[in-house]
Design a protein around this motif. Structure first.
Motif, PDB file in Angstrom:
ATOM      1  N   ASP A 186      23.634  18.983  -4.796  1.00 37.68           N
ATOM      2  CA  ASP A 186      23.640  18.923  -6.270  1.00 37.68           C
ATOM      3  C   ASP A 186      22.383  18.269  -6.813  1.00 37.68           C
ATOM      4  OD1 ASP A 186      26.420  19.828  -6.323  1.00 37.68           O
ATOM      5  OD2 ASP A 186      26.855  17.813  -5.529  1.00 37.68           O
ATOM      6  N   LEU A 187      21.822  17.361  -6.028  1.00 33.59           N
ATOM      7  CA  LEU A 187      20.579  16.697  -6.429  1.00 33.59           C
ATOM      8  C   LEU A 187      19.673  16.660  -5.201  1.00 33.59           C
ATOM      9  CD1 LEU A 187      18.768  14.916  -8.283  1.00 33.59           C
ATOM     10  CD2 LEU A 187      20.031  12.927  -7.416  1.00 33.59           C
ATOM     11  N   VAL A 188      18.480  17.212  -5.358  1.00 37.26           N
ATOM     12  CA  VAL A 188      17.499  17.188  -4.272  1.00 37.26           C
ATOM     13  C   VAL A 188      16.278  16.437  -4.777  1.00 37.26           C
ATOM     14  CG1 VAL A 188      16.169  18.534  -2.615  1.00 37.26           C
ATOM     15  CG2 VAL A 188      18.308  19.468  -3.536  1.00 37.26           C
ATOM     16  N   ILE A 189      15.884  15.407  -4.059  1.00 38.55           N
ATOM     17  CA  ILE A 189      14.724  14.611  -4.461  1.00 38.55           C
ATOM     18  C   ILE A 189      13.598  14.885  -3.471  1.00 38.55           C
ATOM     19  CG2 ILE A 189      13.823  12.295  -4.863  1.00 38.55           C
ATOM     20  CD1 ILE A 189      16.699  11.412  -5.489  1.00 38.55           C
ATOM     21  N   GLU A 190      12.519  15.467  -3.965  1.00 34.66           N
ATOM     22  CA  GLU A 190      11.355  15.756  -3.118  1.00 34.66           C
ATOM     23  C   GLU A 190      10.451  14.539  -3.133  1.00 34.66           C
ATOM     24  OE1 GLU A 190       8.097  16.306  -1.323  1.00 34.66           O
ATOM     25  OE2 GLU A 190       7.729  16.322  -3.470  1.00 34.66           O
ATOM     26  N   ALA A 191      10.271  13.928  -1.982  1.00 38.88           N
ATOM     27  CA  ALA A 191       9.452  12.715  -1.928  1.00 38.88           C
ATOM     28  C   ALA A 191       8.522  12.754  -0.724  1.00 38.88           C
ATOM     29  CB  ALA A 191      10.351  11.478  -1.856  1.00 38.88           C
ATOM     30  N   ALA A 192       8.174  13.950  -0.295  1.00 38.95           N
ATOM     31  CA  ALA A 192       7.264  14.085   0.840  1.00 38.95           C
ATOM     32  C   ALA A 192       5.845  14.394   0.377  1.00 38.95           C
ATOM     33  CB  ALA A 192       7.759  15.161   1.797  1.00 38.95           C
ATOM     34  N   GLY A 193       5.730  14.988  -0.811  1.00 36.89           N
ATOM     35  CA  GLY A 193       4.397  15.200  -1.368  1.00 36.89           C
ATOM     36  C   GLY A 193       3.613  16.326  -0.727  1.00 36.89           C
TER      37      GLY A 193
ATOM     38  N   ILE B  95       8.784   5.972  -0.597  1.00 38.99           N
ATOM     39  CA  ILE B  95       9.367   6.446  -1.860  1.00 38.99           C
ATOM     40  C   ILE B  95      10.692   7.162  -1.583  1.00 38.99           C
ATOM     41  CG2 ILE B  95       9.069   8.210  -3.663  1.00 38.99           C
ATOM     42  CD1 ILE B  95       7.706   5.749  -4.524  1.00 38.99           C
ATOM     43  N   ALA B  96      10.703   7.947  -0.516  1.00 42.40           N
ATOM     44  CA  ALA B  96      11.945   8.640  -0.143  1.00 42.40           C
ATOM     45  C   ALA B  96      13.042   7.618   0.167  1.00 42.40           C
ATOM     46  CB  ALA B  96      11.700   9.538   1.068  1.00 42.40           C
ATOM     47  N   LEU B  97      12.692   6.590   0.926  1.00 47.33           N
ATOM     48  CA  LEU B  97      13.692   5.593   1.330  1.00 47.33           C
ATOM     49  C   LEU B  97      14.151   4.758   0.128  1.00 47.33           C
ATOM     50  CD1 LEU B  97      11.994   4.610   4.702  1.00 47.33           C
ATOM     51  CD2 LEU B  97      14.049   6.012   4.423  1.00 47.33           C
TER      52      LEU B  97
ATOM     53  N   LEU C 148       0.864  -1.186   0.000  1.00 40.80           N
ATOM     54  CA  LEU C 148       0.000   0.000   0.000  1.00 40.80           C
ATOM     55  C   LEU C 148       0.894   1.227   0.000  1.00 40.80           C
ATOM     56  CD1 LEU C 148      -2.562  -1.035   2.758  1.00 40.80           C
ATOM     57  CD2 LEU C 148      -2.915  -1.051   0.276  1.00 40.80           C
ATOM     58  N   CYS C 149       0.386   2.330  -0.546  1.00 38.55           N
ATOM     59  CA  CYS C 149       1.183   3.552  -0.498  1.00 38.55           C
ATOM     60  C   CYS C 149       0.277   4.754  -0.360  1.00 38.55           C
ATOM     61  CB  CYS C 149       2.102   3.663  -1.709  1.00 38.55           C
ATOM     62  SG  CYS C 149       1.306   4.237  -3.201  1.00 38.55           S
ATOM     63  N   GLY C 150       0.893   5.918  -0.219  1.00 43.24           N
ATOM     64  CA  GLY C 150       0.138   7.150  -0.022  1.00 43.24           C
ATOM     65  C   GLY C 150      -0.845   7.422  -1.149  1.00 43.24           C
ATOM     66  N   THR C 151      -0.511   6.955  -2.344  1.00 42.34           N
ATOM     67  CA  THR C 151      -1.424   7.177  -3.461  1.00 42.34           C
ATOM     68  C   THR C 151      -2.745   6.433  -3.234  1.00 42.34           C
ATOM     69  OG1 THR C 151       0.522   7.347  -4.872  1.00 42.34           O
ATOM     70  CG2 THR C 151      -1.598   7.125  -5.975  1.00 42.34           C
ATOM     71  N   ASP C 152      -2.682   5.282  -2.563  1.00 41.78           N
ATOM     72  CA  ASP C 152      -3.922   4.569  -2.247  1.00 41.78           C
ATOM     73  C   ASP C 152      -4.817   5.426  -1.335  1.00 41.78           C
ATOM     74  OD1 ASP C 152      -3.479   2.049  -3.643  1.00 41.78           O
ATOM     75  OD2 ASP C 152      -1.888   1.708  -2.201  1.00 41.78           O
ATOM     76  N   LEU C 153      -4.166   6.139  -0.417  1.00 44.61           N
ATOM     77  CA  LEU C 153      -4.945   7.019   0.466  1.00 44.61           C
ATOM     78  C   LEU C 153      -5.574   8.150  -0.343  1.00 44.61           C
ATOM     79  CD1 LEU C 153      -2.561   7.252   3.565  1.00 44.61           C
ATOM     80  CD2 LEU C 153      -4.543   5.756   3.230  1.00 44.61           C
ATOM     81  N   GLU C 154      -4.828   8.656  -1.329  1.00 40.53           N
ATOM     82  CA  GLU C 154      -5.384   9.730  -2.171  1.00 40.53           C
ATOM     83  C   GLU C 154      -6.563   9.204  -2.994  1.00 40.53           C
ATOM     84  OE1 GLU C 154      -2.627  12.204  -4.205  1.00 40.53           O
ATOM     85  OE2 GLU C 154      -1.622  12.709  -2.323  1.00 40.53           O
ATOM     86  N   LEU C 155      -6.468   7.941  -3.425  1.00 40.64           N
ATOM     87  CA  LEU C 155      -7.577   7.338  -4.174  1.00 40.64           C
ATOM     88  C   LEU C 155      -8.799   7.185  -3.264  1.00 40.64           C
ATOM     89  CD1 LEU C 155      -5.489   4.665  -6.091  1.00 40.64           C
ATOM     90  CD2 LEU C 155      -6.772   6.534  -7.160  1.00 40.64           C
TER      91      LEU C 155
ATOM     92  N   GLY D   7       7.183  13.326  -5.043  1.00 41.67           N
ATOM     93  CA  GLY D   7       5.993  13.317  -4.183  1.00 41.67           C
ATOM     94  C   GLY D   7       4.787  13.812  -4.961  1.00 41.67           C
ATOM     95  N   LEU D   8       3.614  13.470  -4.484  1.00 41.79           N
ATOM     96  CA  LEU D   8       2.399  13.900  -5.169  1.00 41.79           C
ATOM     97  C   LEU D   8       1.537  14.699  -4.188  1.00 41.79           C
ATOM     98  CD1 LEU D   8       0.940  13.727  -7.881  1.00 41.79           C
ATOM     99  CD2 LEU D   8      -0.207  11.670  -7.070  1.00 41.79           C
ATOM    100  N   PRO D   9       1.743  16.034  -4.168  1.00 43.21           N
ATOM    101  CA  PRO D   9       0.906  16.863  -3.284  1.00 43.21           C
ATOM    102  C   PRO D   9      -0.559  16.783  -3.736  1.00 43.21           C
ATOM    103  CG  PRO D   9       2.800  18.110  -4.121  1.00 43.21           C
ATOM    104  CD  PRO D   9       2.709  16.834  -4.917  1.00 43.21           C
ATOM    105  N   PRO D  10      -1.488  17.058  -2.839  1.00 44.69           N
ATOM    106  CA  PRO D  10      -2.897  17.017  -3.220  1.00 44.69           C
ATOM    107  C   PRO D  10      -3.173  17.892  -4.442  1.00 44.69           C
ATOM    108  CG  PRO D  10      -2.671  17.294  -0.843  1.00 44.69           C
ATOM    109  CD  PRO D  10      -1.287  17.378  -1.423  1.00 44.69           C
ATOM    110  N   HIS D  11      -4.083  17.424  -5.307  1.00 42.62           N
ATOM    111  CA  HIS D  11      -4.448  18.151  -6.514  1.00 42.62           C
ATOM    112  C   HIS D  11      -4.852  19.581  -6.150  1.00 42.62           C
ATOM    113  CE1 HIS D  11      -5.698  18.711 -10.558  1.00 42.62           C
ATOM    114  NE2 HIS D  11      -6.981  18.795 -10.295  1.00 42.62           N
ATOM    115  N   GLY D  12      -4.286  20.561  -6.842  1.00 38.96           N
ATOM    116  CA  GLY D  12      -4.624  21.953  -6.576  1.00 38.96           C
ATOM    117  C   GLY D  12      -3.595  22.693  -5.736  1.00 38.96           C
ATOM    118  N   THR D  13      -2.607  21.963  -5.192  1.00 46.22           N
ATOM    119  CA  THR D  13      -1.550  22.605  -4.403  1.00 46.22           C
ATOM    120  C   THR D  13      -0.796  23.633  -5.261  1.00 46.22           C
ATOM    121  OG1 THR D  13      -1.260  20.603  -3.093  1.00 46.22           O
ATOM    122  CG2 THR D  13       0.567  22.180  -3.071  1.00 46.22           C
ATOM    123  N   ARG D  14      -0.507  24.796  -4.677  1.00 40.97           N
ATOM    124  CA  ARG D  14       0.301  25.811  -5.363  1.00 40.97           C
ATOM    125  C   ARG D  14       1.537  26.124  -4.515  1.00 40.97           C
ATOM    126  NH1 ARG D  14      -2.245  24.714  -9.026  1.00 40.97           N
ATOM    127  NH2 ARG D  14      -3.555  25.924 -10.435  1.00 40.97           N
TER     128      ARG D  14
END
Ligand SMILES: [Zn+2]
Ligand SMILES: [Zn+2]
Length: 335
Positions: free
Chosen positions: A219-226, A172-174, A36-43, A248-255
């Motif tokens: 030099d490389l930053v990976i955003e995986a907190a969403g 995803i971060a790990l 399971l992952c955070g995307t399942d919670l978003e679904l 990461g996948l922030p909630p739809h509409g995030t600015r």
């Protein structure tokens, strides 16, 4: 059959679901283990962009199973397999250039077609990959999220010796920590949110784990907190000439507010990455089958399908505030 179904946002439960029909060009797979992952919670919550979901939906897009029928070039019934979730049309311009994640007809197992939190899944035969004899299902169940990370990493010009930061401490971060290690970074720092994740980050290969945002740049930053705040923080952490990958996948509409002059002056690459290509998925399957990748240490919680609601509570962090939380899996064939 029994399946864990989201009928509409906010209404998710175990219930009866029709058995898959026999479809030309597809094969039945018995689901054995699903992550399971955070995307399942978003679904479940309905916070995902509606273009990428079709309700009612059987959840489950990270999984391994066993063939119920023979598949040419893969194996006979009984073979352990993993299945690409993105179902490409195969004919559009994106599919022809190995960008099936951008297929003109978006279709994905566990998003727009039934997923693996069920007894059986019907899948297109061309998407089935054989697992090596020695591969543990606990490693293979992480192929799908690793393919997502792998595809993102292959989108930017990585080289040895980079100073890498990963924002976030979820699975995803790990996995990003684990996979970026294949590129021999100089250092890998995790900017986490919960002290309890420190050991998992270290096992994944992190050199340091901090909660406070550091003052140095990378030099490389990976955003995986969403979250929007994490995206802003990731951009702030990027060195001149550096790269930012948004996983990461922030909630739809995030600015998020940006300072474009800084991005220009700093000569920065910002790379979004959606899902995975066919070649990224195949590459990760190959590295799992060869034993190069053994990510199963990330599994911290295991439930049966009957306990799926409990598993989702753990995933939300409702019941594990003071313990490490890696991948939560559902064992679909316990015993
Ligand atoms: Zn996922
Ligand atoms: Zn296509």
């Amino acid at each position: 059959m029994k399946a864990f179904v989201v009928d509409e946002p906010g209404d998710a439960r175990l219930r009866e679901w029709p058995d898959p029909l026999n479809v030309e060009g597809e094969v039945l797979v018995t689901a054995l283990l699903a992550g399971l992952c955070g995307t399942d919670l978003e679904l479940i919550d309905g916070t995902i962009d509606p273009a990428y979901v079709r309700y009612p939906l059987v959840l489950g897009h990270e999984w391994v199973g066993r063939l119920e029928g023979d598949v040419v070039d893969v194996g006979p019934a009984g073979t352990f397999v993993v299945v690409e979730g993105v179902v490409p049309c195969g004919a559009c311009e994106a599919c022809r250039r190995d960008a099936s994640n951008l297929c003109a007809v978006y279709d994905e197992i566990g998003f727009t077609r039934p997923g693996a939190l069920a007894e059986h899944v019907s899948v297109p035969v061309g998407l089935v990959h054989r697992l090596g004899e020695d591969v543990a299902l606990d490693d293979a169940v992480l192929i799908e999220p690793m393919a997502v990370v792998w595809r993102a990493l292959t989108r930017v010009p990585l080289r040895r010796g980079l100073r890498v930061a990963i924002v976030g401490d979820g699975t995803i971060a790990l996995l990003a920590v684990h996979l970026v290690g294949l590129f021999a970074p100089a250092t890998t720092s995790v900017i986490g949110r919960r002290e309890e994740q420190r050991d998992l980050a270290t096992r994944a290969g992190a050199d340091s784990f901090v909660i406070e945002t550091p003052s140095e740049v990378f030099d490389l930053v990976i955003e995986a907190a969403g979250s929007g705040a994490a995206v802003a923080s990731a951009i702030d952490l990027c060195a001149r000439g550096g790269m930012v990958i948004l996983l990461g996948l922030p909630p739809h509409g995030t600015r998020v507010e940006l300072a474009p002059d800084d991005l220009v002056n700093n000569d920065v690459i910002i790379q979004g990455s959606f899902s995975y290509s066919r070649s990224a998925f195949a590459e990760v399957v190959g590295r799992i089958n060869s034993g190069d990748l053994r990510p199963s240490f990330l599994i911290t919680h295991r439930f049966t399908l009957d306990e799926a609601a409990e598993a989702l509570k753990v995933l939300r962090g409702d019941v594990t505030k003071s313990e490490p939380r890696g991948k939560v899996v559902i064992d679909l064939a316990p015993g």
